[in-house]
Write an enzyme that holds these catalytic residues in place. Structure first.
Site, mmCIF file in Angstrom:
data_model
loop_
_atom_site.group_PDB
_atom_site.id
_atom_site.type_symbol
_atom_site.label_atom_id
_atom_site.label_comp_id
_atom_site.label_asym_id
_atom_site.label_seq_id
_atom_site.Cartn_x
_atom_site.Cartn_y
_atom_site.Cartn_z
ATOM 1 N N ASP A 33 -8.221 7.386 10.523
ATOM 2 C CA ASP A 33 -8.824 6.281 9.653
ATOM 3 C C ASP A 33 -10.100 6.445 9.519
ATOM 4 O O ASP A 33 -10.758 7.369 10.265
ATOM 5 C CB ASP A 33 -8.455 5.107 10.485
ATOM 6 N N TYR A 153 -7.159 -2.768 -8.092
ATOM 7 C CA TYR A 153 -6.191 -2.613 -6.784
ATOM 8 C C TYR A 153 -4.861 -2.553 -7.527
ATOM 9 O O TYR A 153 -3.951 -1.670 -6.950
ATOM 10 C CB TYR A 153 -6.389 -4.044 -6.019
ATOM 11 N N LYS A 157 -1.909 0.699 -7.041
ATOM 12 C CA LYS A 157 -0.693 0.588 -6.238
ATOM 13 C C LYS A 157 0.364 0.901 -7.509
ATOM 14 O O LYS A 157 1.537 1.311 -7.095
ATOM 15 C CB LYS A 157 -0.453 -0.786 -5.601
#
Length: 278
Positions: A33, A153, A157
């Protein structure tokens, strides 16, 4: 039997929930991360992805049984494309050779029910073509218009779910015995969504575009548990699927018949197969 997992986005939210559950079960987990994980890196750059993959494999001694790619951001900016799509795809491709050496290799990514929402086709196609500079340029143009920024966004996806579906049956994945799948959440209560559900007005808008008739907004553990099963040895035949764990949003948006649109294509396939068998 203990397995070794690499999880991106393990510093918070869904990734952290999955990492915590897996560690409690006695598995080895290496988290990746931007901060708060064993490997701290920026998946928004190709150099960061490659270094993260190399560092993660070094930490596991080159052994990995499953990868859960859950790192993602939701801002209407080009970085969302870099992290959500290219960050997942390039990282997975970098660790795939090592993954293929496992007795039960698995890979799963976090998509979103937003993959069902309006997207920007040129942006989605640029991502699927592997053209990161063009994708970032298109996203930068969309980001200039607040009305179009939200498409970034959803496009990231949509492209990710399509990539999973396309690649899952390829020789590098199915051919190597690696089930590749995705999970698509609804509104998950994580730091990323805190502002979206933080006040009545924003929450009402979110509920209008992400209807969740079953149990409303979900905890990250509801996604983590599904990711863990898809990444387990028990999942031997689920391939190329985006499983919508979204409180019913998929059904509300697409209705009860999500099959008929493909009848003509499936019919053509069977006609070809049966014709060739004669």
């Amino acid at each position: 039997m203990s397995r070794t997992y690499i999880i991106t986005g393990a510093g918070s939210g869904i990734g952290k929930a999955a990492a915590d559950q897996l560690r409690e079960q006695g598995n080895v987990v290496v988290g990746v991360d931007l901060r708060g994980a064993e490997i701290e890196c920026d998946l928004g750059t190709s150099a960061g992805r490659q270094q993260a993959a190399a560092d993660a494999l070094a930490m596991t001694g080159g052994k990995v049984d499953a990868v859960i790619a859950s790192a993602g951001i939701s801002h209407p900016v080009p970085a969302t494309i870099a992290v959500n799509y290219f960050g997942a795809v390039e990282f997975l491709e970098a660790v795939r050779p090592a993954l293929a050496e496992s007795d039960a290799p698995r890979a799963v990514v976090v998509s979103s029910m937003s993959s069902l929402q309006p997207q920007h086709t040129p942006l989605t196609e640029a991502m699927l073509a592997g053209d990161e500079p063009a994708s970032l340029d298109i996203a930068a143009q969309l980001a200039q218009d607040p009305r179009a920024g939200g498409l970034i966004y959803a496009s990231s996806k949509r492209a990710l779910s399509r990539w999973v579906r396309r690649e899952s049956i390829a020789s590098d994945w199915a051919g190597a015995g690696i089930p590749l799948n995705a999970v698509a959440p609804g509104i998950v209560l994580t730091p990323m969504t805190a502002d979206l559900v933080g006040n009545d007005e924003s929450r009402a808008f979110v509920d209008a575009v992400v209807p969740m008739p079953l149990n409303y907004h979900q905890p990250p553990e509801s996604i983590a548990s599904l990711l863990i099963w898809l990444a387990s040895a028990e999942n031997s035949h689920c391939a190329g699927q985006t499983i919508y764990c979204d409180g019913g949003s998929d059904v509300v948006l697409r209705g009860e018949d999500a099959w008929s649109w493909a009848d003509e294509r499936v019919g053509e396939y069977f006609a070809k197969v049966m014709g060739g068998a004669q």
